[in-house]
Design a protein around this motif. Structure first.
Motif, PDB file in Angstrom:
ATOM      1  N   THR A  79      -5.063  44.768 -13.656  1.00 66.24           N
ATOM      2  CA  THR A  79      -5.389  43.722 -12.686  1.00 66.24           C
ATOM      3  C   THR A  79      -5.118  42.304 -13.178  1.00 66.24           C
ATOM      4  O   THR A  79      -4.857  41.406 -12.375  1.00 66.24           O
ATOM      5  CB  THR A  79      -6.869  43.831 -12.285  1.00 66.24           C
ATOM      6  OG1 THR A  79      -7.680  43.805 -13.476  1.00 66.24           O
ATOM      7  CG2 THR A  79      -7.136  45.133 -11.544  1.00 66.24           C
ATOM      8  N   LEU A  80      -5.177  42.088 -14.483  1.00 69.43           N
ATOM      9  CA  LEU A  80      -5.047  40.726 -14.999  1.00 69.43           C
ATOM     10  C   LEU A  80      -3.626  40.161 -14.929  1.00 69.43           C
ATOM     11  O   LEU A  80      -3.452  38.997 -14.535  1.00 69.43           O
ATOM     12  CB  LEU A  80      -5.582  40.681 -16.434  1.00 69.43           C
ATOM     13  CG  LEU A  80      -5.908  39.316 -17.039  1.00 69.43           C
ATOM     14  CD1 LEU A  80      -6.768  38.480 -16.108  1.00 69.43           C
ATOM     15  CD2 LEU A  80      -6.599  39.495 -18.386  1.00 69.43           C
ATOM     16  N   PRO A  81      -2.585  40.905 -15.286  1.00 73.08           N
ATOM     17  CA  PRO A  81      -1.233  40.316 -15.242  1.00 73.08           C
ATOM     18  C   PRO A  81      -0.829  39.742 -13.885  1.00 73.08           C
ATOM     19  O   PRO A  81      -0.292  38.621 -13.837  1.00 73.08           O
ATOM     20  CB  PRO A  81      -0.331  41.482 -15.670  1.00 73.08           C
ATOM     21  CG  PRO A  81      -1.199  42.304 -16.555  1.00 73.08           C
ATOM     22  CD  PRO A  81      -2.567  42.240 -15.926  1.00 73.08           C
ATOM     23  N   PRO A  82      -1.081  40.421 -12.750  1.00 73.84           N
ATOM     24  CA  PRO A  82      -0.715  39.810 -11.468  1.00 73.84           C
ATOM     25  C   PRO A  82      -1.489  38.524 -11.173  1.00 73.84           C
ATOM     26  O   PRO A  82      -0.962  37.610 -10.534  1.00 73.84           O
ATOM     27  CB  PRO A  82      -1.051  40.898 -10.439  1.00 73.84           C
ATOM     28  CG  PRO A  82      -1.100  42.165 -11.204  1.00 73.84           C
ATOM     29  CD  PRO A  82      -1.581  41.799 -12.562  1.00 73.84           C
ATOM     30  N   ILE A  83      -2.726  38.455 -11.636  1.00 76.99           N
ATOM     31  CA  ILE A  83      -3.522  37.238 -11.438  1.00 76.99           C
ATOM     32  C   ILE A  83      -2.932  36.090 -12.246  1.00 76.99           C
ATOM     33  O   ILE A  83      -2.719  34.983 -11.736  1.00 76.99           O
ATOM     34  CB  ILE A  83      -4.987  37.495 -11.836  1.00 76.99           C
ATOM     35  CG1 ILE A  83      -5.650  38.425 -10.826  1.00 76.99           C
ATOM     36  CG2 ILE A  83      -5.762  36.179 -11.949  1.00 76.99           C
ATOM     37  CD1 ILE A  83      -7.050  38.852 -11.207  1.00 76.99           C
ATOM     38  N   LEU A  84      -2.642  36.352 -13.511  1.00 79.78           N
ATOM     39  CA  LEU A  84      -2.093  35.308 -14.376  1.00 79.78           C
ATOM     40  C   LEU A  84      -0.734  34.825 -13.874  1.00 79.78           C
ATOM     41  O   LEU A  84      -0.423  33.628 -13.937  1.00 79.78           O
ATOM     42  CB  LEU A  84      -1.981  35.839 -15.807  1.00 79.78           C
ATOM     43  CG  LEU A  84      -3.321  36.195 -16.470  1.00 79.78           C
ATOM     44  CD1 LEU A  84      -3.088  36.895 -17.801  1.00 79.78           C
ATOM     45  CD2 LEU A  84      -4.179  34.952 -16.657  1.00 79.78           C
ATOM     46  N   LYS A  85       0.057  35.740 -13.365  1.00 74.46           N
ATOM     47  CA  LYS A  85       1.368  35.368 -12.826  1.00 74.46           C
ATOM     48  C   LYS A  85       1.218  34.397 -11.659  1.00 74.46           C
ATOM     49  O   LYS A  85       1.953  33.403 -11.555  1.00 74.46           O
ATOM     50  CB  LYS A  85       2.114  36.631 -12.382  1.00 74.46           C
ATOM     51  CG  LYS A  85       3.492  36.370 -11.793  1.00 74.46           C
ATOM     52  CD  LYS A  85       4.238  37.678 -11.552  1.00 74.46           C
ATOM     53  CE  LYS A  85       3.571  38.514 -10.483  1.00 74.46           C
ATOM     54  NZ  LYS A  85       4.352  39.748 -10.163  1.00 74.46           N
ATOM     55  N   ARG A  86       0.255  34.640 -10.803  1.00 74.08           N
ATOM     56  CA  ARG A  86       0.050  33.768  -9.643  1.00 74.08           C
ATOM     57  C   ARG A  86      -0.524  32.416 -10.046  1.00 74.08           C
ATOM     58  O   ARG A  86      -0.205  31.394  -9.433  1.00 74.08           O
ATOM     59  CB  ARG A  86      -0.841  34.480  -8.623  1.00 74.08           C
ATOM     60  CG  ARG A  86      -0.058  35.498  -7.804  1.00 74.08           C
ATOM     61  CD  ARG A  86      -0.917  36.596  -7.219  1.00 74.08           C
ATOM     62  NE  ARG A  86      -0.088  37.494  -6.418  1.00 74.08           N
ATOM     63  CZ  ARG A  86       0.717  38.427  -6.938  1.00 74.08           C
ATOM     64  NH1 ARG A  86       0.798  38.574  -8.253  1.00 74.08           N
ATOM     65  NH2 ARG A  86       1.440  39.197  -6.145  1.00 74.08           N
ATOM     66  N   LEU A  87      -1.359  32.393 -11.065  1.00 73.44           N
ATOM     67  CA  LEU A  87      -1.877  31.110 -11.539  1.00 73.44           C
ATOM     68  C   LEU A  87      -0.748  30.241 -12.094  1.00 73.44           C
ATOM     69  O   LEU A  87      -0.688  29.035 -11.827  1.00 73.44           O
ATOM     70  CB  LEU A  87      -2.946  31.337 -12.613  1.00 73.44           C
ATOM     71  CG  LEU A  87      -4.223  32.060 -12.174  1.00 73.44           C
ATOM     72  CD1 LEU A  87      -5.209  32.137 -13.332  1.00 73.44           C
ATOM     73  CD2 LEU A  87      -4.864  31.383 -10.971  1.00 73.44           C
ATOM     74  N   GLU A  88       0.144  30.848 -12.847  1.00 71.79           N
ATOM     75  CA  GLU A  88       1.280  30.089 -13.394  1.00 71.79           C
ATOM     76  C   GLU A  88       2.200  29.598 -12.282  1.00 71.79           C
ATOM     77  O   GLU A  88       2.673  28.458 -12.313  1.00 71.79           O
ATOM     78  CB  GLU A  88       2.053  30.951 -14.394  1.00 71.79           C
ATOM     79  CG  GLU A  88       1.335  31.132 -15.719  1.00 71.79           C
ATOM     80  CD  GLU A  88       2.261  31.613 -16.821  1.00 71.79           C
ATOM     81  OE1 GLU A  88       3.215  30.882 -17.157  1.00 71.79           O
ATOM     82  OE2 GLU A  88       2.040  32.720 -17.338  1.00 71.79           O
ATOM     83  N   ARG A  89       2.449  30.442 -11.306  1.00 71.75           N
ATOM     84  CA  ARG A  89       3.304  30.020 -10.190  1.00 71.75           C
ATOM     85  C   ARG A  89       2.671  28.867  -9.415  1.00 71.75           C
ATOM     86  O   ARG A  89       3.378  28.029  -8.851  1.00 71.75           O
ATOM     87  CB  ARG A  89       3.556  31.200  -9.242  1.00 71.75           C
ATOM     88  CG  ARG A  89       4.552  32.205  -9.764  1.00 71.75           C
ATOM     89  CD  ARG A  89       5.163  33.048  -8.665  1.00 71.75           C
ATOM     90  NE  ARG A  89       4.219  33.573  -7.709  1.00 71.75           N
ATOM     91  CZ  ARG A  89       4.091  34.867  -7.402  1.00 71.75           C
ATOM     92  NH1 ARG A  89       4.839  35.774  -8.017  1.00 71.75           N
ATOM     93  NH2 ARG A  89       3.226  35.259  -6.496  1.00 71.75           N
ATOM     94  N   ALA A  90       1.347  28.832  -9.395  1.00 70.94           N
ATOM     95  CA  ALA A  90       0.643  27.768  -8.673  1.00 70.94           C
ATOM     96  C   ALA A  90       0.567  26.476  -9.478  1.00 70.94           C
ATOM     97  O   ALA A  90       0.096  25.463  -8.969  1.00 70.94           O
ATOM     98  CB  ALA A  90      -0.763  28.231  -8.301  1.00 70.94           C
ATOM     99  N   GLY A  91       0.999  26.519 -10.741  1.00 71.29           N
ATOM    100  CA  GLY A  91       1.030  25.300 -11.538  1.00 71.29           C
ATOM    101  C   GLY A  91      -0.036  25.186 -12.606  1.00 71.29           C
ATOM    102  O   GLY A  91      -0.171  24.133 -13.237  1.00 71.29           O
ATOM    103  N   ILE A  92      -0.807  26.250 -12.840  1.00 69.64           N
ATOM    104  CA  ILE A  92      -1.809  26.220 -13.910  1.00 69.64           C
ATOM    105  C   ILE A  92      -1.193  26.876 -15.144  1.00 69.64           C
ATOM    106  O   ILE A  92      -0.957  28.085 -15.152  1.00 69.64           O
ATOM    107  CB  ILE A  92      -3.099  26.960 -13.503  1.00 69.64           C
ATOM    108  CG1 ILE A  92      -3.687  26.353 -12.228  1.00 69.64           C
ATOM    109  CG2 ILE A  92      -4.127  26.900 -14.635  1.00 69.64           C
ATOM    110  CD1 ILE A  92      -4.930  27.065 -11.719  1.00 69.64           C
ATOM    111  N   PRO A  93      -0.914  26.115 -16.188  1.00 73.76           N
ATOM    112  CA  PRO A  93      -0.244  26.689 -17.364  1.00 73.76           C
ATOM    113  C   PRO A  93      -1.178  27.575 -18.178  1.00 73.76           C
ATOM    114  O   PRO A  93      -2.409  27.520 -18.036  1.00 73.76           O
ATOM    115  CB  PRO A  93       0.174  25.452 -18.164  1.00 73.76           C
ATOM    116  CG  PRO A  93      -0.816  24.408 -17.781  1.00 73.76           C
ATOM    117  CD  PRO A  93      -1.181  24.678 -16.344  1.00 73.76           C
ATOM    118  N   ARG A  94      -0.585  28.365 -19.040  1.00 70.84           N
ATOM    119  CA  ARG A  94      -1.368  29.300 -19.854  1.00 70.84           C
ATOM    120  C   ARG A  94      -2.421  28.588 -20.697  1.00 70.84           C
ATOM    121  O   ARG A  94      -3.540  29.076 -20.844  1.00 70.84           O
ATOM    122  CB  ARG A  94      -0.437  30.103 -20.770  1.00 70.84           C
ATOM    123  CG  ARG A  94       0.478  31.049 -20.026  1.00 70.84           C
ATOM    124  CD  ARG A  94       1.284  31.894 -20.985  1.00 70.84           C
ATOM    125  NE  ARG A  94       2.116  32.854 -20.266  1.00 70.84           N
ATOM    126  CZ  ARG A  94       2.748  33.863 -20.842  1.00 70.84           C
ATOM    127  NH1 ARG A  94       2.659  34.032 -22.160  1.00 70.84           N
ATOM    128  NH2 ARG A  94       3.477  34.698 -20.125  1.00 70.84           N
TER     129      ARG A  94
END
Length: 204
Positions: A79-94
């Protein structure tokens, strides 16, 4: 009668003594998903209530994600990888996406357990925090709840621009069901808050 219990990681075999009329009660399971990843991504992009995650994240400067510790078998690697991918696409860096291990009053997760909980790739790439309920200075006081519970929650979670909890819901011997909001309290709460929530008044 010999039975197999779902206990630990490999199960437990037990020989029940003769005499009583033993019966094994088994739950009715839902049919498994054909494509788990696709189902998670669909839920994130078209949730049953509220806007998609990526839309929620857009314009936020940071994010905090609370996940279960090693005592809960949450499927974070799925569940975590798809969430992190969307956060990065939205502009929140790692570097501004903090993953907090919601330990409550449990001990901190070890390095090996962090790899197991999150997967080694995520554990190495994101800021990780083992919540410590005994460090009052790590918490923010948010006031008192209706019944007088002092609400102290981890500062790093409270001060993030976007708040996410990622876990699962299961039956609980005393509380009916466990999970969901428990990732925040007791998961990210100060020990004083946890003592109130785990007192006989709340557990009856």
């Amino acid at each position: 009668m010999r039975v197999h219990f779902a206990f630990g990681k490999t199960g437990l075999e037990a020989e029940l003594p003769p005499g009583p009329a033993w019966q094994v009660l088994k739950p009715r399971y839902a049919a498994p998903l054909e494509n788990e990843v696709a189902a998670v991504e669909e839920a994130l992009d078209a949730p049953v209530a509220g806007p998609p995650l990526e839309e929620l994240a857009r314009g936020r400067r940071s994010a905090a994600i609370a996940v279960c510790d090693i005592t809960r078998p949450a499927p974070n690697r799925l569940t975590l990888p798809p969430i992190l991918k969307r956060l990065e696409r939205a502009g929140i860096p790692r570097e501004r996406t903090t993953i907090l291990i919601a330990t409550g009053l449990h001990r901190p997760a070890t390095a090996a357990e962090l790899d197991e909980i999150l997967g080694p790739e995520i554990a190495a790439a994101y800021p990780l925090v083992n919540h410590n309920a005994r460090q009052r200075e790590d918490h923010v006081f948010l006031g008192q709840a209706r019944h007088g519970t002092p609400v102290w929650i981890d500062r790093r979670y409270v001060e993030a621009g976007l708040h996410i909890t990622l876990g699962f819901i299961e039956q609980h011997l005393m509380a009916g069901f466990s999970g969901a909001r428990k990732l925040i309290a007791p998961g990210l709460a100060d020990q004083e808050t946890i003592r109130y929530l785990h007192s006989p008044r709340f557990m009856r």
